[in-house]
Design a protein around this motif. Structure first.
Motif, mmCIF file in Angstrom:
data_model
loop_
_atom_site.group_PDB
_atom_site.id
_atom_site.type_symbol
_atom_site.label_atom_id
_atom_site.label_comp_id
_atom_site.label_asym_id
_atom_site.label_seq_id
_atom_site.Cartn_x
_atom_site.Cartn_y
_atom_site.Cartn_z
ATOM 1 N N ASP A 30 68.650 41.629 69.840
ATOM 2 C CA ASP A 30 69.310 43.011 69.764
ATOM 3 C C ASP A 30 68.828 43.929 71.104
ATOM 4 O O ASP A 30 69.471 44.668 71.409
ATOM 5 N N GLY A 31 67.375 43.713 71.371
ATOM 6 C CA GLY A 31 66.881 44.558 72.390
ATOM 7 C C GLY A 31 67.455 44.487 73.758
ATOM 8 O O GLY A 31 67.725 45.276 74.417
ATOM 9 N N HIS A 32 67.681 43.064 74.129
ATOM 10 C CA HIS A 32 68.323 42.720 75.227
ATOM 11 C C HIS A 32 69.902 43.259 75.384
ATOM 12 O O HIS A 32 70.280 44.015 76.211
ATOM 13 N N GLY A 33 70.467 43.205 74.080
ATOM 14 C CA GLY A 33 71.800 43.846 74.160
ATOM 15 C C GLY A 33 71.823 45.468 74.395
ATOM 16 O O GLY A 33 72.590 45.784 74.888
ATOM 17 N N SER A 34 70.901 45.820 73.793
ATOM 18 C CA SER A 34 70.792 47.542 73.641
ATOM 19 C C SER A 34 70.596 47.839 75.146
ATOM 20 O O SER A 34 71.051 48.963 75.376
ATOM 21 N N CYS A 35 69.949 47.002 75.943
ATOM 22 C CA CYS A 35 69.575 47.765 77.552
ATOM 23 C C CYS A 35 70.984 47.709 78.215
ATOM 24 O O CYS A 35 70.789 48.410 79.427
ATOM 25 N N GLY A 36 71.825 46.799 77.905
ATOM 26 C CA GLY A 36 72.975 47.071 78.824
ATOM 27 C C GLY A 36 73.544 45.957 79.361
ATOM 28 O O GLY A 36 72.838 44.765 79.064
ATOM 29 N N GLN A 37 74.428 45.970 80.269
ATOM 30 C CA GLN A 37 75.119 44.683 80.788
ATOM 31 C C GLN A 37 74.217 43.602 81.544
ATOM 32 O O GLN A 37 74.309 42.374 81.036
ATOM 33 N N THR A 38 73.480 44.048 82.492
ATOM 34 C CA THR A 38 72.325 42.815 83.001
ATOM 35 C C THR A 38 71.623 42.242 82.159
ATOM 36 O O THR A 38 71.425 41.135 81.707
ATOM 37 N N MET A 39 70.831 43.116 81.390
ATOM 38 C CA MET A 39 69.727 42.700 80.369
ATOM 39 C C MET A 39 70.566 41.881 79.213
ATOM 40 O O MET A 39 69.913 40.919 78.655
ATOM 41 N N GLY A 40 71.836 42.135 79.077
ATOM 42 C CA GLY A 40 72.556 41.547 77.866
ATOM 43 C C GLY A 40 72.891 40.154 78.299
ATOM 44 O O GLY A 40 73.504 39.237 77.347
ATOM 45 N N GLN A 41 72.878 39.637 79.537
ATOM 46 C CA GLN A 41 73.246 38.421 79.846
ATOM 47 C C GLN A 41 72.402 37.391 80.439
ATOM 48 O O GLN A 41 71.422 37.724 81.549
ATOM 49 N N GLN A 42 71.874 36.612 79.555
ATOM 50 C CA GLN A 42 70.719 35.576 80.129
ATOM 51 C C GLN A 42 70.603 35.069 81.444
ATOM 52 O O GLN A 42 69.887 35.051 81.943
ATOM 53 N N VAL A 45 71.153 36.567 84.194
ATOM 54 C CA VAL A 45 70.734 37.411 85.343
ATOM 55 C C VAL A 45 69.737 38.794 84.424
ATOM 56 O O VAL A 45 69.375 39.704 85.367
ATOM 57 N N ALA A 46 69.306 38.393 83.330
ATOM 58 C CA ALA A 46 68.592 39.585 82.625
ATOM 59 C C ALA A 46 67.282 39.810 83.469
ATOM 60 O O ALA A 46 67.000 40.942 83.619
ATOM 61 N N ALA A 47 66.514 38.819 83.825
ATOM 62 C CA ALA A 47 65.307 39.049 84.505
ATOM 63 C C ALA A 47 65.374 39.671 85.827
ATOM 64 O O ALA A 47 64.314 39.989 86.420
ATOM 65 N N PHE A 48 66.536 39.852 86.489
ATOM 66 C CA PHE A 48 66.818 40.514 87.782
ATOM 67 C C PHE A 48 66.791 41.928 87.462
ATOM 68 O O PHE A 48 66.297 42.802 88.459
ATOM 69 N N ASP A 49 66.983 42.484 86.378
ATOM 70 C CA ASP A 49 66.694 43.822 85.877
ATOM 71 C C ASP A 49 65.118 44.275 85.972
ATOM 72 O O ASP A 49 64.384 43.677 85.039
ATOM 73 N N PRO A 50 64.605 45.084 86.655
ATOM 74 C CA PRO A 50 62.994 45.019 86.550
ATOM 75 C C PRO A 50 62.824 45.635 85.166
ATOM 76 O O PRO A 50 61.504 45.298 84.656
ATOM 77 N N ILE A 51 63.220 46.293 84.276
ATOM 78 C CA ILE A 51 63.029 46.713 82.926
ATOM 79 C C ILE A 51 62.636 45.355 82.252
ATOM 80 O O ILE A 51 61.757 45.447 81.291
ATOM 81 N N PHE A 52 63.249 44.341 82.408
ATOM 82 C CA PHE A 52 62.998 43.084 81.890
ATOM 83 C C PHE A 52 61.542 42.581 81.748
ATOM 84 O O PHE A 52 61.201 42.104 80.635
ATOM 85 N N TRP A 53 60.810 43.295 82.633
ATOM 86 C CA TRP A 53 59.319 42.574 82.763
ATOM 87 C C TRP A 53 58.450 43.278 81.706
ATOM 88 O O TRP A 53 57.460 42.901 81.116
#
Length: 588
Positions: free
Chosen positions: A374-386, A388-396
Motif C-alpha cells: 500500500d505504501g508503494h502504491g500511495s507514492c505514485g506511478q513510479t514507486m507503484g511499479q516494481q 522501476v520503483a527503485a529509480f525514484d530516489p524516495i524509494f531508498w
C-alpha cells in the motif's frame, strides 16, 4: 546578544565578568542558549565554555539569528580569556577544580546512575527536538542514538563531552536491558539491544542536521553521476542506475511476498548505503529513513531526491530519458491513510507475540507486506511499479524504514538471534541457509545484524498484545470482543493474468471505502519468484460499523495499465476470486 555598533562597543583591555562580560548576553540570548544546554547567565558556565563561545562569535555563528559581535567585543572577550577569567575584584578566580575521575559502572540503573547524566540545560535543549531526557521512557527509547552521539562527542550539544567511562556506563545500561533500579524490570518495549559499539546509526530523515543533509545530497549526486556502464560488464553496480536495476529492470531480482523479503532488502539497503559511502567525503554517511507513519518530508522534493532520469532504456514503457513520477506530498499522505491505513497495518504487525509467518499465513509478514505494498502504491506511478520503483530516489528512504520495522519486530519478538528467530517460524526454516541472490549473504547471516542500528525503533501497540486472527487451534481459548474487527478476504486472485501492480478496492453501496495494493512486476509469468505463488489473497481488516448493513462489492484495477488496456479487470480474467468474511478473534 546585546546590539552595540562597532563605534559604541569599546575595546576593554582588562575586562572582568561583573564589569564587562556579563553585559554581553541579553535575556533572549540566555534563553536561546539555555535550550541548547549552555547557561550564559552563569559565570562558571561561560568560563567553562569560553573557547567554543569565542570561536562561534568570531566566526559570526553566534548570536543565533542576531547581529554579529563587533571586532572590539570579540577582542574584549579574548582579553578576558587571556587574563584568566577575572570575576570582578581584580583578582582572577581560582581555577576550576580538576574533574573527578568517573568510574565505569558495570551494572548501572536509571535511578542511581543514568538519570544523573543529563543537566537541566541538556534536558531543555533536547526537549525542543522531541527527546525527553528527564524521563526513563524518553531516554530508553532513544538510548542507541544517545550512546552513539555521546561517543562521537556530538552530544551534549556545545557542552562538556562525556568521559569515556560515562559513555561505557551508558553502554552497559543498554546491554543490561535498561534496568530502572531497585530490582524493577524495564517496562514496555526496548530499543535495539544488540548494536555493536561501532554500529552505523540510521536517523530519521526529519532529524538530519544541515551538514548531514549536504553530505547526503553530495553522495546521491555522486552515484547518480557515475557511468551506468561497467567496462568489465553490462552494468556498473556502484552507480545509482546499477543499484536500482537490481530491484527492478533490467536485472529484476524480485524478492516480494516470500519469506526472504525482509532479509533480502536488509542486504540491499546496506549495499546501496555502501555505494553512497564510496563517494569521496561521504565515507561515514548512513542512509536515513522516512517514518511512513508521518507525512513525506519536504526534503524529498528537493534536488537530487525529487526525481531521476534514466540514462538508458530498461524495458517497454521506460525508454532512455524517462523521468520518475511521484505524487505530491498531500496526495501521498491521503493515500497512506485510506482504510485500512498503512500505519494501522504496521501496528498490527509489530507486537512481539506475532510469528514471522509467510504472506497470507498470518503473523508478522502478512500485515507488514500489505503495508509495504500500500505504501508503494500511495507514492505514485513510479514507486507503484516494481520494474522501476527503485529509480525514484524516495524509494531508498522508504525502504530504509521497512528495514527499521523489521528490526523493530525482531526486538519486540526477541528474534534478534538465529535461535530466537527460529522460534517464530511457521515452518522448518530451510530457507534460512539459502543465499539471498545476487548476494552471497544468507538469512541466517543477517538476522543478528548488529552493525546497523536506528535512531528509534517502532514498539508496536502494545508489546505482546494477543494476536488477532480469523482462526485459532481447537486447543486454544479465544474471545470475541464486542467491537471485534471484521476481516474481508478476496481469495485466490490469479496474479499471473495481471500485468504489474494492481489494487483491490472494497466498495460499500457503490462507493470505495478501502483499498489494498499488490506490488509485482509487469510480467509475473516470467518471474521465478512470482510463479512460486500464483494465487494470492488480500485481506481488509476493518471496523464492523464500516460495512454492516451495506451492499459490498470489490473492484480489481491496474495501478498503471499498459497503453490500450482497460484499468478495471473482470473477475473472470483473474481466476474468479471468492470472498471470505469472518470476525477476528483474540486468542487468550
Amino acid at each position: 546578544m546585546t546590539d552595540l555598533a562597532a563605534g559604541d562597543d569599546p575595546l576593554v583591555a582588562a575586562p572582568t565578568w561583573n564589569g564587562t562580560i556579563k553585559g554581553f548576553f541579553d535575556s533572549g540570548d540566555i534563553a536561546c542558549m539555555s535550550a541548547q544546554g549552555l547557561d550564559l547567565s552563569s559565570y562558571e558556565s561561560v568560563r567553562d565554555s569560553a573557547k567554543p563561545i569565542y570561536d562561534e562569535v568570531k566566526s559570526g555563528n553566534m548570536p543565533a539569528g542576531g547581529p554579529p559581535w563587533s571586532a572590539n567585543r570579540v577582542e574584549t572577550f579574548a582579553n578576558w580569556m587571556s587574563d584568566g577569567f577575572p570575576l570582578g575584584s581584580g583578582e582572577p578566580p581560582p581555577p576550576p577544580p580538576p574533574p573527578v575521575a568517573e568510574p565505569v559502572v558495570e551494572h548501572p540503573n536509571w535511578t542511581d546512575d543514568i538519570s544523573k547524566f543529563f543537566s537541566s540545560g541538556e534536558i531543555g535543549c533536547m526537549g525542543r527536538q522531541g527527546i525527553d531526557l528527564s524521563s526513563y521512557d524518553g531516554v530508553r527509547s532513544h538510548a542507541t542514538d544517545i550512546y552513539l552521539q555521546t561517543k562521537t562527542g556530538n552530544m551534549p550539544y556545545k557542552g562538556t563531552k562525556w568521559t569515556a567511562n560515562r559513555v561505557r556506563t551508558f553502554f552497559n545500561w543498554i546491554q543490561d536491558r535498561f534496568p530502572v533500579g531497585g530490582g524493577a524490570p524495564a517496562p514496555g518495549p526496548a530499543p535495539d539491544p544488540s548494536p555493536t559499539p561501532d554500529a552505523r546509526l540510521r536517523k530519521n530523515v526529519d532529524c538530519l542536521l544541515p551538514d548531514e543533509i549536504e553530505i547526503l545530497k553530495k553522495a546521491f549526486r555522486g552515484i547518480m553521476a557515475l557511468d551506468p556502464a561497467d567496462p568489465n560488464g553490462p552494468i556498473n553496480l556502484n552507480s545509482y542506475f546499477g543499484q536500482a536495476a537490481i530491484h527492478g529492470l533490467p536485472l529484476a531480482y524480485c524478492m516480494h511476498h516470500v519469506d526472504t523479503y525482509n532479509p533480502w532488502h536488509r542486504v540491499y539497503v546496506t549495499r546501496f548505503e555502501d555505494s553512497l559511502r564510496a563517494i569521496e567525503g561521504c565515507e561515514k554517511l548512513t542512509l536515513p529513513y522516512w517514518d511512513i507513519k508521518a507525512p513525506v518530508p519536504a526534503l524529498m522534493y528537493e534536488e537530487p531526491f525529487a526525481a531521476y532520469r534514466l540514462p538508458r532504456a530498461v524495458g517497454p514503457g521506460f525508454p532512455q530519458g524517462y523521468v520518475t513520477q511521484r505524487n505530491d506530498a498531500a496526495t501521498i499522505w491521503t493515500e497512506l491513510n485510506q482504510a485500512p491505513s498503512v500505519a494501522s497495518s504496521i501496528d498490527e504487525a509489530m507486537p512481539g507475540a506475532n510469528s514471522y509467518g509467510g504472506f497470507n499465513h498470518g503473523g508478522y509478514q502478512d500485515p507488514i507486506m500489505a503495508a509495504h505494498d500500500d505504501g508503494h502504491g500511495s507514492c505514485g506511478q513510479t514507486m507503484g511499479q516494481q520494474d522501476v520503483a527503485a529509480f525514484d530516489p524516495i524509494f531508498w528512504f522508504f525502504h530504509c524504514n521497512w528495514e527499521r520495522l523489521f528490526r523493530s519486530w525482531q526486538v519486540n519478538a526477541e528474534a534478534t538471534t538465529v535461535e530466537g528467530f527460529k522460534t517464530k517460524l511457521a515452518d522448518e526454516g530451510e530457507w534460512l541457509a539459502m543465499a539471498l541472490d545476487p548476494y552471497a549473504d544468507t538469512t541466517e547471516q543477517v538476522i543478528a545484524y548488529g552493525e546497523v542500528t536506528y535512531q528509534e525503533l517502532d514498539p508496536g501497540k502494545p508489546i505482546m498484545r494477543p494476536n488477532k486472527a480469523g482462526h485459532v487451534d481447537a486447543a486454544s481459548t479465544f474471545r470475541i470482543e464486542p467491537a471485534s474487527p471484521v476481516s474481508i478476504r478476496v481469495k485466490d486472485i490469479d496474479r499471473m493474468n495481471i500485468s504489474g501492480t494492481f489494487i483491490v478496492r472494497l466498495l460499500a453501496d457503490g462507493e470505495p471505502i478501502a483499498r489494498r495494493t499488490f506490488f509485482q512486476p509487469g510480467s509475473p509469468r516470467t518471474c521465478d519468484t512470482c510463479r512460486k505463488k500464483e494465487l494470492i489473497s488480500l485481506d481488509f481488516h476493518l471496523p464492523q460499523e464500516m460495512v454492516q448493513g451495506r451492499e459490498l462489492s470489490v473492484a480489481i484495477e491496474l495501478l498503471a495499465p499498459p497503453e490500450g488496456q482497460e484499468a478495471v479487470l473482470a473477475p473472470s480474467s483473474v481466476g474468479n476470486p471468492t470472498i471470505n468474511v469472518r470476525l477476528l478473534l483474540n486468542e487468550v
